[in-house]
Design a protein around this motif. Structure first.
Motif, PDB file in Angstrom:
ATOM      1  N   GLY A  13       0.816  -1.215   0.000  1.00 15.95           N
ATOM      2  CA  GLY A  13       0.000   0.000   0.000  1.00 15.95           C
ATOM      3  C   GLY A  13       0.848   1.264   0.000  1.00 15.95           C
ATOM      4  O   GLY A  13       0.594   2.195  -0.771  1.00 15.95           O
ATOM      5  N   LEU A  14       1.863   1.301   0.847  1.00 23.33           N
ATOM      6  CA  LEU A  14       2.729   2.488   0.895  1.00 23.33           C
ATOM      7  C   LEU A  14       3.581   2.604  -0.364  1.00 23.33           C
ATOM      8  O   LEU A  14       3.846   3.710  -0.841  1.00 23.33           O
ATOM      9  CB  LEU A  14       3.620   2.438   2.139  1.00 23.33           C
ATOM     10  N   GLY A  15       3.980   1.472  -0.923  1.00 22.56           N
ATOM     11  CA  GLY A  15       4.721   1.504  -2.184  1.00 22.56           C
ATOM     12  C   GLY A  15       3.868   2.043  -3.321  1.00 22.56           C
ATOM     13  O   GLY A  15       4.319   2.849  -4.133  1.00 22.56           O
ATOM     14  N   ALA A  16       2.613   1.614  -3.361  1.00 21.19           N
ATOM     15  CA  ALA A  16       1.696   2.121  -4.391  1.00 21.19           C
ATOM     16  C   ALA A  16       1.452   3.611  -4.207  1.00 21.19           C
ATOM     17  O   ALA A  16       1.404   4.376  -5.187  1.00 21.19           O
ATOM     18  CB  ALA A  16       0.382   1.353  -4.338  1.00 21.19           C
ATOM     19  N   LEU A  17       1.318   4.055  -2.966  1.00 20.76           N
ATOM     20  CA  LEU A  17       1.134   5.483  -2.693  1.00 20.76           C
ATOM     21  C   LEU A  17       2.350   6.291  -3.163  1.00 20.76           C
ATOM     22  O   LEU A  17       2.213   7.362  -3.758  1.00 20.76           O
ATOM     23  CB  LEU A  17       0.905   5.703  -1.197  1.00 20.76           C
ATOM     24  N   TRP A  18       3.552   5.771  -2.917  1.00 25.57           N
ATOM     25  CA  TRP A  18       4.763   6.472  -3.343  1.00 25.57           C
ATOM     26  C   TRP A  18       4.840   6.560  -4.860  1.00 25.57           C
ATOM     27  O   TRP A  18       5.140   7.613  -5.413  1.00 25.57           O
ATOM     28  CB  TRP A  18       6.000   5.770  -2.786  1.00 25.57           C
ATOM     29  N   TRP A  19       4.566   5.448  -5.541  1.00 27.33           N
ATOM     30  CA  TRP A  19       4.602   5.471  -7.007  1.00 27.33           C
ATOM     31  C   TRP A  19       3.539   6.395  -7.586  1.00 27.33           C
ATOM     32  O   TRP A  19       3.765   7.065  -8.589  1.00 27.33           O
ATOM     33  CB  TRP A  19       4.455   4.055  -7.575  1.00 27.33           C
ATOM     34  N   TRP A  20       2.369   6.450  -6.947  1.00 29.71           N
ATOM     35  CA  TRP A  20       1.324   7.377  -7.392  1.00 29.71           C
ATOM     36  C   TRP A  20       1.822   8.821  -7.285  1.00 29.71           C
ATOM     37  O   TRP A  20       1.640   9.613  -8.207  1.00 29.71           O
ATOM     38  CB  TRP A  20       0.060   7.186  -6.535  1.00 29.71           C
ATOM     39  N   ALA A  21       2.466   9.159  -6.179  1.00 31.88           N
ATOM     40  CA  ALA A  21       2.967  10.514  -5.979  1.00 31.88           C
ATOM     41  C   ALA A  21       4.043  10.855  -7.008  1.00 31.88           C
ATOM     42  O   ALA A  21       4.040  11.942  -7.583  1.00 31.88           O
ATOM     43  CB  ALA A  21       3.525  10.674  -4.558  1.00 31.88           C
ATOM     44  N   VAL A  22       4.952   9.930  -7.268  1.00 27.11           N
ATOM     45  CA  VAL A  22       6.009  10.178  -8.252  1.00 27.11           C
ATOM     46  C   VAL A  22       5.412  10.318  -9.644  1.00 27.11           C
ATOM     47  O   VAL A  22       5.788  11.226 -10.400  1.00 27.11           O
ATOM     48  CB  VAL A  22       7.067   9.049  -8.203  1.00 27.11           C
ATOM     49  N   ALA A  23       4.462   9.458  -9.982  1.00 26.73           N
ATOM     50  CA  ALA A  23       3.828   9.543 -11.307  1.00 26.73           C
ATOM     51  C   ALA A  23       3.090  10.863 -11.464  1.00 26.73           C
ATOM     52  O   ALA A  23       3.143  11.498 -12.524  1.00 26.73           O
ATOM     53  CB  ALA A  23       2.876   8.370 -11.504  1.00 26.73           C
ATOM     54  N   ARG A  24       2.408  11.318 -10.431  1.00 28.76           N
ATOM     55  CA  ARG A  24       1.712  12.619 -10.514  1.00 28.76           C
ATOM     56  C   ARG A  24       2.695  13.769 -10.657  1.00 28.76           C
ATOM     57  O   ARG A  24       2.433  14.719 -11.388  1.00 28.76           O
ATOM     58  CB  ARG A  24       0.846  12.837  -9.285  1.00 28.76           C
ATOM     59  N   LEU A  25       3.831  13.682  -9.959  1.00 33.99           N
ATOM     60  CA  LEU A  25       4.825  14.753 -10.090  1.00 33.99           C
ATOM     61  C   LEU A  25       5.370  14.825 -11.512  1.00 33.99           C
ATOM     62  O   LEU A  25       5.616  15.903 -12.035  1.00 33.99           O
ATOM     63  CB  LEU A  25       5.977  14.529  -9.110  1.00 33.99           C
ATOM     64  N   VAL A  26       5.557  13.673 -12.134  1.00 36.45           N
ATOM     65  CA  VAL A  26       6.138  13.632 -13.471  1.00 36.45           C
ATOM     66  C   VAL A  26       5.111  13.942 -14.544  1.00 36.45           C
ATOM     67  O   VAL A  26       5.394  14.683 -15.486  1.00 36.45           O
ATOM     68  CB  VAL A  26       6.782  12.247 -13.729  1.00 36.45           C
TER      69      VAL A  26
END
Length: 77
Positions: A13-26
């Protein structure tokens, strides 16, 4: 068994949240402080020394008082 499932669920869950944040930033032009904070926090956690062992069990460590003895020998010349 339940603890292992909960731990893996939290990790995924936390890994998915981190990847979501990085994808949104990019990818998203409207990404902001929340995404940046999540991405920076996750990256900072990756720098933690999670593979450390206590000094007494680590290979190649110096015993207690060894530096003090070496300093005394050096001072005596």
């Amino acid at each position: 068994m339940a603890g292992r499932i909960a731990r893996w669920g939290a990790v995924l869950g936390l890994g998915a949240l981190w990847w979501w944040a990085v994808a949104r930033l990019v990818l998203a032009p409207g990404a902001g402080v929340l995404e940046g904070t999540v991405a920076a926090g996750g990256w900072g956690l990756s720098l933690l020394p999670v593979h450390c062992v206590p000094e007494a069990r680590a290979e190649g460590t110096l015993g207690a008082g060894r530096w003090r003895r070496a300093w005394r020998v050096w001072l005596r010349g």
